[in-house]
Design an enzyme around this catalytic site. Structure first.
Site, PDB file in Angstrom:
ATOM      1  N   GLY A   7      12.797 -17.950   4.035  1.00  0.00           N
ATOM      2  CA  GLY A   7      13.386 -16.258   4.272  1.00  0.00           C
ATOM      3  C   GLY A   7      12.481 -16.028   5.369  1.00  0.00           C
ATOM      4  N   GLY A   9      13.143 -12.643   6.720  1.00  0.00           N
ATOM      5  CA  GLY A   9      13.440 -11.607   6.932  1.00  0.00           C
ATOM      6  C   GLY A   9      12.364 -10.657   7.725  1.00  0.00           C
ATOM      7  CG  LEU A  11       6.001  -9.983   4.667  1.00  0.00           C
ATOM      8  CD1 LEU A  11       5.425  -8.832   5.647  1.00  0.00           C
ATOM      9  CD2 LEU A  11       5.753  -9.722   3.477  1.00  0.00           C
ATOM     10  N   GLY A  12       8.992 -12.621   6.369  1.00  0.00           N
ATOM     11  CA  GLY A  12       8.857 -13.907   6.895  1.00  0.00           C
ATOM     12  C   GLY A  12       8.860 -14.319   8.490  1.00  0.00           C
ATOM     13  CB  ALA A 128       7.191  -6.995   8.537  1.00  0.00           C
ATOM     14  CE  LYS A 182       2.577  -5.794  -1.057  1.00  0.00           C
ATOM     15  NZ  LYS A 182       3.316  -6.689  -0.367  1.00  0.00           N
ATOM     16  CG  ASN A 186       5.027  -3.277  -3.825  1.00  0.00           C
ATOM     17  OD1 ASN A 186       4.412  -4.412  -3.964  1.00  0.00           O
ATOM     18  ND2 ASN A 186       4.989  -2.724  -2.658  1.00  0.00           N
ATOM     19  CG  ASN A 250       5.948   1.918   7.429  1.00  0.00           C
ATOM     20  OD1 ASN A 250       5.827   2.240   8.310  1.00  0.00           O
ATOM     21  ND2 ASN A 250       5.236   0.642   7.067  1.00  0.00           N
ATOM     22  CB  SER A 252       9.571   1.165   0.380  1.00  0.00           C
ATOM     23  OG  SER A 252      10.829   1.613  -0.153  1.00  0.00           O
TER      24      SER A 252
HETATM   25  O1  KPL Z   1       4.975  -3.151   0.318  1.00  0.00           O
HETATM   26  C1  KPL Z   1       5.334  -2.132   0.502  1.00  0.00           C
HETATM   27  C2  KPL Z   1       6.869  -2.247   0.367  1.00  0.00           C
HETATM   28  O2  KPL Z   1       7.754  -1.267   1.146  1.00  0.00           O
HETATM   29  O3  KPL Z   1       7.385  -3.109  -0.177  1.00  0.00           O
HETATM   30  C3  KPL Z   1       4.935  -0.914   0.864  1.00  0.00           C
HETATM   31  C4  KPL Z   1       3.312  -1.010   0.685  1.00  0.00           C
HETATM   32  C5  KPL Z   1       5.422   0.170  -0.133  1.00  0.00           C
HETATM   33  C6  KPL Z   1       5.058  -0.392   2.169  1.00  0.00           C
HETATM   34  O4  KPL Z   1       6.170   0.156   2.446  1.00  0.00           O
END
Ligand code: KPL
Length: 300
Positions: A7, A9, A11-12, A128, A182, A186, A250, A252
């Site tokens: 993956g 994407g 983050l990956g 990311a 975390k 979310n 950002n 989400s």
């Molecule tokens: O982890 C996140 C996400 O978007 O999945 C946060 C912390 C909400 C940052 O956008």
């Protein structure tokens, strides 16, 4: 160290870009245009005011990839079954797959398929954004933590590679509390931003959105407390609001999924709170409502 990233994407791709500085990385992703772009131009990353292309091995088919001792699972929740199959194919007999995915349930699916002795879990606060085929952006640097189970030594070696690449990472024996830490963030941010179509910061500035965030996080925090978990912060609402403010501009990951028309991770986030609440006999009506609203939005 050879590392497969399942993956590639947002983050990956970001983690692959960094790790490729110090390790032999192979990215495995089903999005063929993305893989083709990485093969043609390298993986391009925008970070710290610069844009850099790095040559990284990328494949959409894992057949010809040599066995790896570590696979990082970074697919979205609906692709975890695919990642489990690829990990079974790619890992050496004693190899370990680490999931750094959002939410709950991914670890259980991987462990059911590969065996608990071959699966570890971790949590990352990195931000990311996937900008398009072959291109990612660092949206925020933050610590990553790997669990010491199933093998503390391998987790320590992997954490060392992450840190050497520029991604501060440590190993913890208390990974469940960190994962729930975390998860609660979310729970409070993702569904509300997806439903309201606003960037994270709007949840802290709109009084009505802020009230909703507070109520939904409190409900989930009660479930975490009933499980006897120790969270990595004292006040879940204050922490979630601080993350919303720190990532104010950002989108989400759930809002990004909805805007792309992709399945969201609602069932592993607010949906997971509802399931855990049911198991413990705790009512979670707000999390149930948000889960249904996001599922309805996906079906429109
Ligand atoms: O982890 C996140 C996400 O978007 O999945 C946060 C912390 C909400 C940052 O956008």
């Amino acid at each position: 160290m050879r590392i497969a990233i399942l993956g590639a994407g947002a983050l990956g791709g970001l983690i692959g870009f960094y790790l490729a500085r110090v390790a032999d990385v192979v990215l495995v992703d089903t999005w063929e245009a993305h893989v083709a772009a990485i093969k043609a131009h390298g993986l391009i990353c925008e970070y710290a005011g610069q844009t850099e292309a790095r040559s990284v091995c990328a494949v959409s088919e894992p057949h010809h990839v040599a066995p790896v001792p570590i696979a990082l699972v970074l697919v979205k929740a609906h692709q975890t079954a695919w990642a489990a199959r690829v990990a079974a194919q790619l890992l050496t007999p004693d190899g370990v797959a680490y999931t750094l995915q959002n939410g709950l349930g991914n670890y259980d699916m991987l462990a059911a398929s590969l065996g608990a002795a071959r699966v570890g879990q971790g949590v990352t606060t990195l931000g990311a954004t996937l900008l398009g085929p072959g291109r990612v952006r660092l949206a925020g640097l933050g610590p990553t933590t790997l669990g010491s189970v199933p093998e503390a030594q391998r987790a320590a070696a992997l954490a060392e590679q992450f840190s050497a690449s520029g991604l501060a990472t440590s190993v913890s024996t208390e990974i469940e509390g960190l994962i729930w830490g975390k998860l609660l963030v979310n729970v409070g941010i993702n569904a509300l931003t997806a439903l309201l179509r606003v960037p994270n910061g709007a949840l802290a500035t709109s009084p009505e959105a802020r009230q909703l965030l507070e109520a939904v996080v409190c409900e989930a925090a009660a479930v975490a407390a009933a499980k006897g978990l120790t969270l990595p912060y004292a006040d879940p609402v204050a922490h979630t609001l601080a993350v919303a403010q720190a990532t104010a501009s950002n989108q989400s990951s759930m809002l990004q999924d909805i805007l792309r028309g992709s399945p969201s991770e609602i069932n592993t986030i607010n949906g997971a709170i509802v399931r855990e609440g049911e198991r413990l006999g705790l009512p979670t009506p707000l999390n149930a409502m948000l889960t249904k609203l996001v599922l309805a939005l996906e079906a429109l």
